[in-house]
Design an enzyme around this catalytic site. Sequence first.
Site, PDB file in Angstrom:
ATOM      1  N   LEU A  94      11.450   1.435   6.805  1.00 51.45           N
ATOM      2  CA  LEU A  94      10.777   1.878   5.583  1.00 51.45           C
ATOM      3  C   LEU A  94      11.485   3.135   5.072  1.00 51.45           C
ATOM      4  O   LEU A  94      11.715   4.063   5.863  1.00 51.45           O
ATOM      5  CB  LEU A  94       9.311   2.209   5.887  1.00 51.45           C
ATOM      6  CG  LEU A  94       8.509   2.580   4.644  1.00 51.45           C
ATOM      7  CD1 LEU A  94       8.141   1.326   3.857  1.00 51.45           C
ATOM      8  CD2 LEU A  94       7.252   3.347   5.011  1.00 51.45           C
ATOM      9  N   HIS A 109      -0.521 -21.174   0.397  1.00 50.88           N
ATOM     10  CA  HIS A 109       0.545 -20.281   0.865  1.00 50.88           C
ATOM     11  C   HIS A 109       1.394 -19.850  -0.330  1.00 50.88           C
ATOM     12  O   HIS A 109       1.608 -18.666  -0.546  1.00 50.88           O
ATOM     13  CB  HIS A 109       1.407 -20.960   1.930  1.00 50.88           C
ATOM     14  CG  HIS A 109       0.745 -21.011   3.272  1.00 50.88           C
ATOM     15  ND1 HIS A 109      -0.414 -21.697   3.506  1.00 50.88           N
ATOM     16  CD2 HIS A 109       1.077 -20.442   4.456  1.00 50.88           C
ATOM     17  CE1 HIS A 109      -0.770 -21.548   4.773  1.00 50.88           C
ATOM     18  NE2 HIS A 109       0.112 -20.787   5.375  1.00 50.88           N
ATOM     19  N   TYR A 167       0.837  -1.205   0.000  1.00 46.63           N
ATOM     20  CA  TYR A 167       0.000   0.000   0.000  1.00 46.63           C
ATOM     21  C   TYR A 167       0.867   1.249   0.000  1.00 46.63           C
ATOM     22  O   TYR A 167       2.083   1.176   0.186  1.00 46.63           O
ATOM     23  CB  TYR A 167      -0.936  -0.005   1.212  1.00 46.63           C
ATOM     24  CG  TYR A 167      -0.282   0.321   2.540  1.00 46.63           C
ATOM     25  CD1 TYR A 167       0.611  -0.572   3.142  1.00 46.63           C
ATOM     26  CD2 TYR A 167      -0.534   1.526   3.190  1.00 46.63           C
ATOM     27  CE1 TYR A 167       1.212  -0.268   4.349  1.00 46.63           C
ATOM     28  CE2 TYR A 167       0.064   1.832   4.406  1.00 46.63           C
ATOM     29  CZ  TYR A 167       0.950   0.936   4.971  1.00 46.63           C
ATOM     30  OH  TYR A 167       1.551   1.238   6.165  1.00 46.63           O
ATOM     31  N   GLU A 184      13.020   3.108  13.795  1.00 51.20           N
ATOM     32  CA  GLU A 184      12.073   4.149  13.356  1.00 51.20           C
ATOM     33  C   GLU A 184      10.864   4.126  14.279  1.00 51.20           C
ATOM     34  O   GLU A 184      10.814   3.355  15.237  1.00 51.20           O
ATOM     35  CB  GLU A 184      11.665   3.926  11.902  1.00 51.20           C
ATOM     36  CG  GLU A 184      10.962   2.598  11.672  1.00 51.20           C
ATOM     37  CD  GLU A 184      10.662   2.303  10.203  1.00 51.20           C
ATOM     38  OE1 GLU A 184      10.511   3.234   9.404  1.00 51.20           O
ATOM     39  OE2 GLU A 184      10.562   1.106   9.868  1.00 51.20           O
ATOM     40  N   LYS A 197       6.492  -1.818   1.949  1.00 47.92           N
ATOM     41  CA  LYS A 197       5.343  -1.199   2.619  1.00 47.92           C
ATOM     42  C   LYS A 197       4.153  -2.142   2.462  1.00 47.92           C
ATOM     43  O   LYS A 197       3.314  -2.012   1.567  1.00 47.92           O
ATOM     44  CB  LYS A 197       5.069   0.198   2.047  1.00 47.92           C
ATOM     45  CG  LYS A 197       4.170   1.045   2.951  1.00 47.92           C
ATOM     46  CD  LYS A 197       4.219   2.503   2.561  1.00 47.92           C
ATOM     47  CE  LYS A 197       3.158   3.343   3.255  1.00 47.92           C
ATOM     48  NZ  LYS A 197       3.312   3.507   4.687  1.00 47.92           N
TER      49      LYS A 197
END
Length: 289
Positions: free
Chosen positions: A205, A104, A34, A181, A149
Site C-alpha cells: 500500500l 460476482h 476505505y 510491509e 486499499k
Amino acid sequence: MPLPICYLNGTYQPLAEARISPLDRAFLFADAVYEVLPIYGSRPFRLREHLDRLNRSLAGIRMSAPLSHADWAEICRDLISRNAAVDAYLYLQITRGAELGRNHAWPEGLKPTLFAYVSASEPLPPSFMDQGVAAVTAADTRWARRDIKSTALLANILLKKLAADAGAFETIMLENGELTEGSSTTVHVIRDGVIYTPPNGHHILPGTTRDVVGELAARLQLRSESRRVTESELRTADEIWLAFATRGVLPVTQLDGAAIGNGKPGPLFERISAAFADYTRELAGTPAL
Ligand SMILES: Cc1ncc(COP(=O)(O)O)c(C=O)c1O
C-alpha cells in the site's frame, strides 16, 4: 472509541442506529475501499493525499468517485464538529452498493454505499515511544493488488493476529527474501544513517505517512531512499520504524525476539518523531485541503 454521530448515504445519524443492507456487496464480497486519516487538534491531516489514494483505490476496483474532495472535506468538517472531535481519526468507506442477485460480475449502475465515522484516538502507552514495540515476521499471504486499499483484509487480520498471539505489536511481512510491509503499517529500515523503505508498486500500500517521513527526513537533511530491502538487512538494521496514519511513527526494538540495534529506540527515531510532532502543530489552523 467511536464517537456517536456517523455519516451514512447523505445523512448524519447515531452510529448505534446506522443500518445497511445485508445484500450490500461489502458484506457479501468485501467489494469496497476505505481510508483512515488522522485528526490532530480538530484538523484533518493530509486529507488531500488520503482522498487522492481513495480515488486511485476506486479506479483500481472500476468504480468512479461518487463524491468530490470538497464534498468529503465538508463531511469530515461536519463529523468533527458534530462529535466535537479533537485528536481522533476518520474512517470512510465506499462500497459498490447492494443488489439482489449476489452476482460476482456486478451489474452496472449500482448506488454506492457511503459511510464515515470518527473515533477518538486513545493515548499510546508511553512505553511504545520510550521502549519501542516488538514485531514478528511472516510470509506475505495477501493478493497481488495490495496498492488498492480494499476492505478485503482477511489476510491482514490473520497476520496481525500472529503478532498479538506473540505479545507483539505488528507482523512484518516477507516475500521472496525481501521486506514488503507491516500488516497495517509501512516499514522503514535504518542502516548506517540512511532510511530505506521498499518502492511503491502493486505489492504494497502506498502509505501516506511514509511520504510524511520522507519529507521530514529531507527537512532534517537525513538521507532516505526507496529501494528493495532484504530480509537480512531488516534483521540486522540499526533501527526499524513503523509508519501509519493513526499513530505516525513507532520504533520497533525487537524482531522475532531479537533486539534491533541496542534494543532501544534509536537516535534517528528521536529526531523524526520530534519533527513529526512539530509538523502536526505547524499545520494547526491551516485549511484541510
Ligand atoms: C497494509 C498497510 N500498509 C501500510 C499502511 C500505512 O498507510 P498510511 O500511512 O496511509 O496509514 C496501512 C495503513 O493502514 C496498511 O493497512
